[in-house]
Design an enzyme around this catalytic site. Structure first.
Site, short mmCIF file in Angstrom:
data_model
loop_
_atom_site.label_atom_id
_atom_site.label_comp_id
_atom_site.label_asym_id
_atom_site.label_seq_id
_atom_site.Cartn_x
_atom_site.Cartn_y
_atom_site.Cartn_z
N ASP A 16 40.81 110.71 34.29
CA ASP A 16 40.52 112.05 34.82
C ASP A 16 39.10 112.00 35.38
O ASP A 16 38.15 111.77 34.62
CB ASP A 16 40.65 113.06 33.67
CG ASP A 16 40.38 114.49 34.11
OD1 ASP A 16 39.70 114.70 35.15
OD2 ASP A 16 40.84 115.41 33.42
N VAL A 17 38.96 112.24 36.66
CA VAL A 17 37.63 112.07 37.29
C VAL A 17 36.60 113.09 36.81
O VAL A 17 35.41 112.93 37.07
CB VAL A 17 37.70 112.08 38.84
CG1 VAL A 17 38.51 110.91 39.36
CG2 VAL A 17 38.22 113.41 39.37
N ASN B 13 38.96 110.86 46.66
CA ASN B 13 40.04 111.60 47.30
C ASN B 13 40.65 112.66 46.39
O ASN B 13 41.18 113.66 46.86
CB ASN B 13 41.12 110.58 47.72
CG ASN B 13 42.45 111.22 48.04
OD1 ASN B 13 42.63 111.80 49.12
ND2 ASN B 13 43.39 111.17 47.10
N TYR C 222 37.50 126.33 46.53
CA TYR C 222 37.83 125.14 47.33
C TYR C 222 36.84 124.96 48.47
O TYR C 222 36.28 123.87 48.66
CB TYR C 222 39.25 125.30 47.87
CG TYR C 222 39.77 124.07 48.60
CD1 TYR C 222 40.16 122.95 47.89
CD2 TYR C 222 39.89 124.04 49.99
CE1 TYR C 222 40.65 121.82 48.54
CE2 TYR C 222 40.37 122.92 50.65
CZ TYR C 222 40.76 121.81 49.92
OH TYR C 222 41.23 120.70 50.57
N LYS D 110 34.10 121.90 48.97
CA LYS D 110 34.13 120.98 50.11
C LYS D 110 32.80 121.03 50.89
O LYS D 110 32.31 120.00 51.36
CB LYS D 110 35.32 121.30 51.02
CG LYS D 110 36.69 121.07 50.35
CD LYS D 110 36.87 119.65 49.84
CE LYS D 110 38.28 119.38 49.34
NZ LYS D 110 38.47 118.01 48.85
#
Ligand code: NAI
Ligand code: BGC
Length: 260
Positions: free
Chosen positions: A65-66, A92, A158, A162
């Protein structure tokens, strides 16, 4: 053109689905060694690993899990043991989270999106940079989105994540440039993957997407994967600290081809 990626050690996070899986295939096609990070759907990972190995590729599957610093550290240590380090990191892994106005958004949801999309990318980049700076070479590709630039009602976490990735990339590029390490973003538009399947599977949703894309079609994962491979190669050796938009002209605002 030989991109000279043969034997390079590539790690793709969230590599068992959508854009990640396409990038895994594209790097393997260039004869790179590819590590597929995943956190859910081990069966998809096994399937991909099986296909890659049957084609003669050198691939690894790494469960982590990043968002978990310890798990990320252990993943890079596994890579050290297997291949002696890493040459290319593709951050990603990402989620868009449920659509909700900010005033209806639970802070836990906000945090989860930021943790995966931004903190996860930072934790992986940090481990990669320790190795890349020491070896005086490497490339980190962060997957932002057209939504690092275009606001998107209902997706404040989100879009913020980003836009954050964009500035994280620029800052890391500044820090690591003199050590021979490049850091940049790929910024895809609407690409046909599971993340937006509820939109492109719906006829009206697909039409609405297409109306937002200058070249008039939804992107395919391969549209992004091919560019990622080029950007990881020495062909793009003078490209760093920037975002490369792969969006069929979504940021060309085709709604302005009429009226205005
Ligand atoms: P996807 O849903 O198929 O893939 C997302 C991947 O991230 C999956 O493998 C998922 O398991 C993984 N992931 C999620 N949380 C994780 C965690 N904590 N640790 C490790 N892996 C985790 O969707 P898609 O489209 O392939 O998305 C890939 C990236 O591309 C995302 O960052 C997304 O925001 C970005 N993107 C996608 C666009 C599109 O239109 N499909 C456009 C612009 C950006
Ligand atoms: C999102 C997709 C969306 C695309 C264009 C991406 O960042 O993940 O769901 O279709 O942007 O809006």
């Amino acid at each position: 053109m030989d991109l000279k990626l043969s034997g390079k050690r590539v790690l793709v996070t969230g590599g068992n689905s959508g854009l990640g899986a396409a990038m895994v295939r594209a790097f393997a096609a260039e004869k790179a060694r590819v590590a597929i990070n995943y956190v859910v759907h081990p069966e998809l990972t096994e399937q991909l690993v099986g296909q890659m190995r049957a084609g003669g590729s050198d691939v690894l599957a790494l469960d982590a899990d990043v968002t978990q610093a310890d798990a990320v550290r252990a993943m890079f240590q596994t890579l050290d043991g297997a291949w002696g380090g890493v040459d290319v990191l593709v951050n990603n892994a990402g989620i868009d989270g449920p659509r909700a106005m900010a005033w209806e958004t639970d802070a836990l949801v906000w945090n989860r999106v930021l943790q995966i999309n931004l903190t996860g990318a930072f934790l992986c980049a940090r481990e990669a940079l320790k190795r890349m700076v020491a070896q005086r070479s490497g490339v980190i590709i962060n997957t932002s989105s057209v939504h690092e630039l275009i606001a998107w009602s209902g997706y404040s976490a989100y879009t913020a994540s980003k836009a954050g990735l964009s500035m994280l990339s620029k800052t890391l590029a500044q820090e690591a440039g003199v050590y021979g390490v490049r850091v940049l973003c790929i910024a895809p538009g609407a690409i046909r993957t599971p993340i937006n399947a509820d939109v492109w599977r719906d006829a009206a949703g697909q039409q609405d997407l297409i109306s937002k894309i200058a070249i008039g079609r939804v992107g395919e994962p391969e549209d992004v994967a091919g560019m990622a491979v080029v950007l990881a190669s020495e062909v793009a050796g003078y490209v760093t600290g920037t975002s490369v938009f792969i969006d069929g002209g979504m940021t060309d605002y085709p709604a302005f081809s009429h009226g205005g």
